[in-house]
Design a protein around this motif. Structure first.
Motif, PDB file in Angstrom:
ATOM      1  N   ASN A   1      -6.689  14.907  -2.464  1.00  0.00           N
ATOM      2  CA  ASN A   1      -6.612  13.376  -2.727  1.00  0.00           C
ATOM      3  C   ASN A   1      -6.969  12.933  -4.483  1.00  0.00           C
ATOM      4  O   ASN A   1      -6.516  12.024  -4.728  1.00  0.00           O
ATOM      5  CB  ASN A   1      -7.704  13.106  -1.800  1.00  0.00           C
ATOM      6  CG  ASN A   1      -7.510  13.148  -0.333  1.00  0.00           C
ATOM      7  OD1 ASN A   1      -6.479  13.142   0.174  1.00  0.00           O
ATOM      8  ND2 ASN A   1      -8.590  13.132   0.757  1.00  0.00           N
TER       9      ASN A   1
ATOM     10  N   ALA B   1      -1.372   8.942  -9.446  1.00  0.00           N
ATOM     11  CA  ALA B   1      -1.256   7.552  -9.257  1.00  0.00           C
ATOM     12  C   ALA B   1      -1.730   6.682 -10.343  1.00  0.00           C
ATOM     13  O   ALA B   1      -1.084   5.736 -10.708  1.00  0.00           O
ATOM     14  CB  ALA B   1      -1.771   7.013  -7.978  1.00  0.00           C
ATOM     15  N   ASN B   2      -2.836   7.066 -10.897  1.00  0.00           N
ATOM     16  CA  ASN B   2      -3.371   6.395 -12.089  1.00  0.00           C
ATOM     17  C   ASN B   2      -2.700   6.246 -13.210  1.00  0.00           C
ATOM     18  O   ASN B   2      -2.550   5.480 -14.092  1.00  0.00           O
ATOM     19  CB  ASN B   2      -4.878   6.551 -12.182  1.00  0.00           C
ATOM     20  CG  ASN B   2      -5.728   5.912 -13.027  1.00  0.00           C
ATOM     21  OD1 ASN B   2      -5.974   4.549 -13.114  1.00  0.00           O
ATOM     22  ND2 ASN B   2      -6.391   6.495 -14.181  1.00  0.00           N
TER      23      ASN B   2
ATOM     24  N   TYR C   1       0.900  -1.244   0.169  1.00  0.00           N
ATOM     25  CA  TYR C   1      -0.029  -0.017  -0.035  1.00  0.00           C
ATOM     26  C   TYR C   1       1.001   1.464   0.001  1.00  0.00           C
ATOM     27  O   TYR C   1       2.103   1.194   0.597  1.00  0.00           O
ATOM     28  CB  TYR C   1      -0.904   0.067   1.194  1.00  0.00           C
ATOM     29  CG  TYR C   1      -1.963  -1.171   1.419  1.00  0.00           C
ATOM     30  CD1 TYR C   1      -3.366  -0.639   0.795  1.00  0.00           C
ATOM     31  CD2 TYR C   1      -1.441  -2.242   1.695  1.00  0.00           C
ATOM     32  CE1 TYR C   1      -4.222  -1.729   0.911  1.00  0.00           C
ATOM     33  CE2 TYR C   1      -2.624  -3.333   1.742  1.00  0.00           C
ATOM     34  CZ  TYR C   1      -3.911  -2.975   1.303  1.00  0.00           C
ATOM     35  OH  TYR C   1      -4.805  -3.719   1.186  1.00  0.00           O
TER      36      TYR C   1
ATOM     37  N   THR D   1      -4.593  10.908  -6.736  1.00  0.00           N
ATOM     38  CA  THR D   1      -5.344   9.606  -7.175  1.00  0.00           C
ATOM     39  C   THR D   1      -5.100   9.508  -8.725  1.00  0.00           C
ATOM     40  O   THR D   1      -4.654   8.484  -9.508  1.00  0.00           O
ATOM     41  CB  THR D   1      -6.602   9.419  -6.932  1.00  0.00           C
ATOM     42  OG1 THR D   1      -6.542   9.667  -5.329  1.00  0.00           O
ATOM     43  CG2 THR D   1      -7.008   8.090  -7.240  1.00  0.00           C
TER      44      THR D   1
ATOM     45  N   ALA E   1     -11.784   4.423  -9.330  1.00  0.00           N
ATOM     46  CA  ALA E   1     -11.359   4.738  -7.926  1.00  0.00           C
ATOM     47  C   ALA E   1     -12.498   4.246  -6.962  1.00  0.00           C
ATOM     48  O   ALA E   1     -13.753   4.309  -7.318  1.00  0.00           O
ATOM     49  CB  ALA E   1     -10.762   6.016  -7.429  1.00  0.00           C
TER      50      ALA E   1
ATOM     51  N   VAL F   1     -10.215   6.576  -2.136  1.00  0.00           N
ATOM     52  CA  VAL F   1      -9.891   7.965  -1.870  1.00  0.00           C
ATOM     53  C   VAL F   1     -11.010   8.576  -0.511  1.00  0.00           C
ATOM     54  O   VAL F   1     -12.202   7.815  -0.737  1.00  0.00           O
ATOM     55  CB  VAL F   1     -10.394   8.863  -3.187  1.00  0.00           C
ATOM     56  CG1 VAL F   1     -10.047  10.449  -2.821  1.00  0.00           C
ATOM     57  CG2 VAL F   1      -9.408   8.502  -4.275  1.00  0.00           C
TER      58      VAL F   1
ATOM     59  N   THR G   1      -1.969  -0.807  -4.107  1.00  0.00           N
ATOM     60  CA  THR G   1      -3.120  -0.007  -3.745  1.00  0.00           C
ATOM     61  C   THR G   1      -2.528   1.107  -3.430  1.00  0.00           C
ATOM     62  O   THR G   1      -1.688   1.323  -2.848  1.00  0.00           O
ATOM     63  CB  THR G   1      -3.826  -0.655  -2.656  1.00  0.00           C
ATOM     64  OG1 THR G   1      -4.287  -2.013  -3.027  1.00  0.00           O
ATOM     65  CG2 THR G   1      -5.025   0.181  -2.333  1.00  0.00           C
ATOM     66  N   PHE G   2      -3.336   2.406  -3.901  1.00  0.00           N
ATOM     67  CA  PHE G   2      -2.926   3.856  -3.449  1.00  0.00           C
ATOM     68  C   PHE G   2      -4.235   4.236  -2.543  1.00  0.00           C
ATOM     69  O   PHE G   2      -5.317   3.920  -2.850  1.00  0.00           O
ATOM     70  CB  PHE G   2      -2.846   4.689  -4.571  1.00  0.00           C
ATOM     71  CG  PHE G   2      -2.573   6.115  -4.292  1.00  0.00           C
ATOM     72  CD1 PHE G   2      -1.323   6.480  -3.770  1.00  0.00           C
ATOM     73  CD2 PHE G   2      -3.622   7.154  -4.556  1.00  0.00           C
ATOM     74  CE1 PHE G   2      -1.394   7.744  -2.926  1.00  0.00           C
ATOM     75  CE2 PHE G   2      -3.375   8.397  -4.239  1.00  0.00           C
ATOM     76  CZ  PHE G   2      -2.315   8.961  -3.518  1.00  0.00           C
TER      77      PHE G   2
ATOM     78  N   ASN H   1      -5.408  -0.267  -7.978  1.00  0.00           N
ATOM     79  CA  ASN H   1      -6.311  -0.001  -6.988  1.00  0.00           C
ATOM     80  C   ASN H   1      -6.198   1.236  -6.271  1.00  0.00           C
ATOM     81  O   ASN H   1      -5.336   1.609  -5.615  1.00  0.00           O
ATOM     82  CB  ASN H   1      -6.224  -1.267  -5.904  1.00  0.00           C
ATOM     83  CG  ASN H   1      -6.496  -2.343  -6.260  1.00  0.00           C
ATOM     84  OD1 ASN H   1      -7.566  -2.721  -7.006  1.00  0.00           O
ATOM     85  ND2 ASN H   1      -5.898  -3.546  -6.140  1.00  0.00           N
ATOM     86  N   LYS H   2      -7.288   2.188  -6.373  1.00  0.00           N
ATOM     87  CA  LYS H   2      -7.270   3.307  -5.656  1.00  0.00           C
ATOM     88  C   LYS H   2      -8.334   3.741  -4.846  1.00  0.00           C
ATOM     89  O   LYS H   2      -9.650   3.415  -5.242  1.00  0.00           O
ATOM     90  CB  LYS H   2      -7.299   4.501  -7.104  1.00  0.00           C
ATOM     91  CG  LYS H   2      -5.977   4.632  -7.657  1.00  0.00           C
ATOM     92  CD  LYS H   2      -6.002   3.859  -8.609  1.00  0.00           C
ATOM     93  CE  LYS H   2      -6.783   3.765  -9.942  1.00  0.00           C
ATOM     94  NZ  LYS H   2      -6.556   2.593 -10.917  1.00  0.00           N
TER      95      LYS H   2
END
Length: 593
Positions: free
Chosen positions: A477, A484-485, A403, A481, A514, A495, A466-467, A492-493
């Protein structure tokens, strides 16, 4: 006339932009749009655009820069992730279509050299849009994603090595023992010299650059261009083509010359120069050389080449993939994903045409083959992956683990400590005191701005599964995200969304696939305070029947003073409580009260 050449260049660039954007909009590589618009506006159809010496020169520089960029994009760690399976897929997906392409040309009475060129073009795998397609189909965390990426990289590299040999033979003009020895000797010397310079020379240059003062991005970019052109000339001196030198330069630039921050910065400039300006000129002008007459004069050859490319790639990959033990269905799925062609294949075909090794007709067939096979990738890959999903054979890859949590606040730290019992966890925060506190409590923590790629790289985001974005600011946030994506493809996101966040913000979750943390909008501040002040109780409830997280939250709706944190499976493994999850009977919910 200079004015006419400038106007022609302007029109070619506009055409490239329009064609590339149109292709990208519908989910295909921009190169397909650039080729098609070159065919449409070039001599083959409308005749609006024409080539010139100036355009040809820019196009040649474009393919050198593009091959260097392809080299920079190759990460040898990615090849190791797929190991044996990726190698099997690459060999099967190259050798079988190569053989079919080669013998098809021989049967139609083409020359051996032309047959070898066609074999390479048919055997190449180009996954220019691999990340986009894999993201769209939610495959990034599967085994086939890593095998596909490794297969494409190995296949392209193999094609370039064979291409090097063919170019050497063409220069010698004979295939006797002395000629073969001379060609092989020069090629070996080139690869040895390039490797030695890359491994030993580049780090020394990197150290000198790091010590120098007042060096800006422009200077670093100039150094990169000099390296690429020098390696290209070294390849030419060895009797090979400059694209091999550019490719090798890109491989070693990635690893040894610049610091990570500088490399990231300069690579963006290099990307814009090659992909945004010079390479599109090559692909649009490549469309100028296409002849539509092949549909009348060589239709049988065209159909056989396309059929051999598709069937050879899929069947070859599936057959060679069998020893991996992962099954023929997964082999077929990987074969459909590897069926796309693109940059390397068109570049090699264009060089073959320029050197007179292949005819305009064969070049045109290869272009149509590249277009038609690449168009099949999203369609075929969707079918086959859905097939695997229905059979329960779509295997998740364990390469991505752990994570990455944004927010070292008391709530983020509390969740991190729970998850680290069975998983690797890294916290990110811009607050040094919170980072220090997290480290004191035994959690790995990185100080940095979560809206910058450098921070994600320091946290090794590319390997995380996972983020979790867990700050009190929904906007931060969501932006983190997206990073990250889009840049690190974290599958896996999750939020945290604040109660005051409007619907527009929540609607951003779906495009990123997400989920909302705690399956509800939550104000973080009160819970962070209660945790730091130890004014809470941790409770565990066993779920009696299957339900979704949202259903559990609604059932507990009367009690506003609880916060579901984690789900614990029957093996004791914990996972975050979020909207897009289901709870099985006998699983437990850890919640705060």
């Amino acid at each position: 006339m200079a004015e006419l050449q400038i106007l022609n260049l302007l029109l070619v660039l506009i055409a490239a932009w329009v064609g590339g954007m149109a292709a990208k909009r519908i989910g295909f590589p921009p190169i397909l749009g650039e080729l098609l618009i070159g065919i449409l506006l070039g001599p083959a159809l409308l005749g609006i655009l024409e080539t010139s010496e100036a355009l040809n020169t820019l196009a040649e520089i474009g393919i050198l820069f593009l091959m260097a960029y392809i080299g920079m994009e190759i990460n040898f760690k990615d090849l190791g992730k797929a190991s044996w399976a990726g190698l099997l897929a690459a060999i099967g997906g190259f050798v079988v279509p190569f053989a079919l392409g080669y013998y098809t040309i021989i049967i139609f009475e083409g020359t051996q050299i032309a047959a070898l060129f066609v074999g390479i073009a048919v055997g190449v795998t180009s996954l220019a849009t691999k990340s986009r397609i894999l993201v769209d189909l939610k495959l990034l965390d599967t085994r086939i994603a890593y095998v596909l990426m490794a297969g494409a990289l190995i296949s392209d590299t193999l094609a370039l090595v064979i291409f090097a040999g063919i170019i050497g033979f063409v220069d010698v003009g004979s295939v006797d023992a002395a000629g073969l020895t001379w060609v092989a000797g020069k090629a070996i010397l080139f690869f040895a010299a390039a490797t030695l310079i890359g491994i030993y020379g580049f780090p020394l240059l990197g150290k000198l650059l790091s010590k120098a003062k007042n060096i800006n991005r422009t200077f670093h970019f100039t150094i990169m261009v000099i390296i690429v052109l020098a390696f290209s000339e070294l390849a030419e001196l060895a009797g090979l083509h400059g694209i091999l030198g550019a490719f090798m330069a890109g491989l070693f630039i990635r690893e040894g010359v610049f610091s990570r921050n500088v490399l990231k910065d300069v690579t963006h400039v290099f990307h814009d120069m090659s992909i945004g300006f010079l390479a599109p000129i090559f692909f649009v002008t490549a469309g100028f050389h296409v002849s539509l007459e092949v549909f009348q004069t060589d239709l049988a050859l065209l159909i056989l080449i396309i059929a051999g490319a598709v069937i050879g790639k899929i069947v070859g990959t599936a057959l060679f993939y069998l020893p991996s033990g992962y099954g023929w269905r997964e082999g077929i799925t990987i074969g459909t994903g590897m069926n796309g062609r693109g940059a390397v294949e068109i570049i090699i075909a264009g060089i073959g045409l320029q050197m007179g090794i292949i005819t305009t007709e064969i070049f045109s067939i290869l272009v149509f083959m590249a277009i038609s096979t690449t168009l099949t990738v999203p369609l075929f890959l969707t079918w086959t992956t859905n097939w695997l999903r229905k059979r329960g054979e779509l295997v998740k890859q364990d390469t991505r683990k752990g994570y990455l949590i944004l927010g070292a606040n008391p709530l983020g730290l509390y969740i991190a400590k729970q998850l680290k019992e069975h998983h690797e966890v890294v916290l990110i925060d811009s607050n040094k005191e919170l980072i220090h506190e997290a480290k004191e409590q035994g959690v790995t923590a990185i100080h940095g701005n979560a809206l910058k790629e450098d921070t994600f790289e320091m946290a090794n985001a590319i390997d995380k599964n996972t983020f979790i974005a867990l700050t009190g600011n929904s906007e931060i946030n969501l932006l983190a995200t997206q990073l990250a994506n889009n840049s690190f493809y974290i599958p896996n996101k999750i939020v945290l969304m604040s109660p005051d966040e409007n619907a527009a913000g929540v609607n951003l979750l779906d495009p990123m696939d997400a989920s909302s943390l705690f399956a509800n909008k939550t104000d973080m501040a009160p819970w962070a305070y209660k945790i730091s002040a130890k004014e809470f109780k941790e409770k565990i409830e066993t779920v009696e029947s299957d339900c979704t997280t949202r259903e559990w939250v609604k059932e507990q709706g009367k009690n506003k003073d609880i916060l579901p944190i984690l789900i614990v499976d029957e093996n004791g493994h914990k996972r975050p409580f979020h909207f897009k999850d289901s709870i099985s009977a006998n699983e437990k919910i850890i919640y705060l009260e």
